[in-house]
Design an enzyme around this catalytic site. Sequence first.
Site, PDB file in Angstrom:
ATOM      1  N   ARG A   8     -39.618  73.531   7.584  1.00 40.64           N
ATOM      2  CA  ARG A   8     -40.295  74.353   8.605  1.00 40.64           C
ATOM      3  C   ARG A   8     -41.851  74.612   8.696  1.00 40.64           C
ATOM      4  O   ARG A   8     -42.336  74.251   7.798  1.00 40.64           O
ATOM      5  CB  ARG A   8     -39.594  75.669   8.626  1.00 40.64           C
ATOM      6  N   GLU A 188     -49.918  76.064   9.362  1.00 43.44           N
ATOM      7  CA  GLU A 188     -49.203  74.915  10.002  1.00 43.44           C
ATOM      8  C   GLU A 188     -49.814  73.534   9.367  1.00 43.44           C
ATOM      9  O   GLU A 188     -50.751  73.719   8.680  1.00 43.44           O
ATOM     10  CB  GLU A 188     -49.952  74.917  11.278  1.00 43.44           C
ATOM     11  N   SER A 189     -48.723  72.642   9.405  1.00 41.95           N
ATOM     12  CA  SER A 189     -49.152  71.245   8.935  1.00 41.95           C
ATOM     13  C   SER A 189     -49.271  71.267   7.610  1.00 41.95           C
ATOM     14  O   SER A 189     -49.994  70.427   7.052  1.00 41.95           O
ATOM     15  CB  SER A 189     -50.406  70.688   9.413  1.00 41.95           C
ATOM     16  N   ARG A 190     -48.841  72.178   6.727  1.00 40.49           N
ATOM     17  CA  ARG A 190     -48.814  72.235   5.231  1.00 40.49           C
ATOM     18  C   ARG A 190     -50.524  72.426   4.809  1.00 40.49           C
ATOM     19  O   ARG A 190     -50.808  72.242   3.761  1.00 40.49           O
ATOM     20  CB  ARG A 190     -48.355  71.083   4.469  1.00 40.49           C
ATOM     21  N   LEU A 191     -51.364  72.940   5.907  1.00 42.85           N
ATOM     22  CA  LEU A 191     -52.883  73.247   5.503  1.00 42.85           C
ATOM     23  C   LEU A 191     -53.045  74.713   5.110  1.00 42.85           C
ATOM     24  O   LEU A 191     -53.548  75.440   6.023  1.00 42.85           O
ATOM     25  CB  LEU A 191     -53.530  72.830   6.516  1.00 42.85           C
TER      26      LEU A 191
END
Length: 212
Positions: A8, A188-191
């Site tokens: 997610r 977001e986006s694993r950042l």
Amino acid sequence: MSIADIRREYARARLDEADVSHDPFVEFARWFAEAGEAAVPDYTAMTLATAAVGGTPSARIVLLKAFDERGFVFFTDYRSRKGAELEANPRAALVLYWGELDRQVRITGRVSRTSQEDSARSFSSRPLGSRLGAWASHQSLVIPGRAALEADLREVEARFGEGDIPLPEHWGGYRVAPETIEFWQGRESRLHDRMRYSRESGGSWKVERLSP
């Protein structure tokens, strides 16, 4: 669905250098209060990782019972596996994870026992059943079955009756004095945002952003 496909996005909040306190305990107190306000289940639960002298690690969940500028406190049976490992190798790591807020806090540091007064104060505040259980159980010891544990509990109940239950010599607290504290905010986006506080020789804290 494959396990590899379970994922997610994290987009609840952000963590910026301009917004964090220079004192990690002030920052932790804020995050801890927000976890409570958000009604995160079991928000005092934290993973405690220890290691034997030979390096074999072990981890389990314990409950945070106090924190201040001296460190983070939990209570346990000193005769347990974690107790034995901490006596031989007094270093530990803690992780608190609050999934509802997309947050975790990672702590590493040296460990020492709390004072007997602190242990007695915590023990006396525990429910009756918990105090009796601390006497009945020899944590981490192999036992023949549940019946043996329940027999030990009956013996303890008979011994103390409705009277005062003293602090067991084998029970008390540990305090993890942090050398590093990392605050992780999912993004977001694993950042993700990661801010690490490292204790310097003079007692002050250095704050650095880590790559996700």
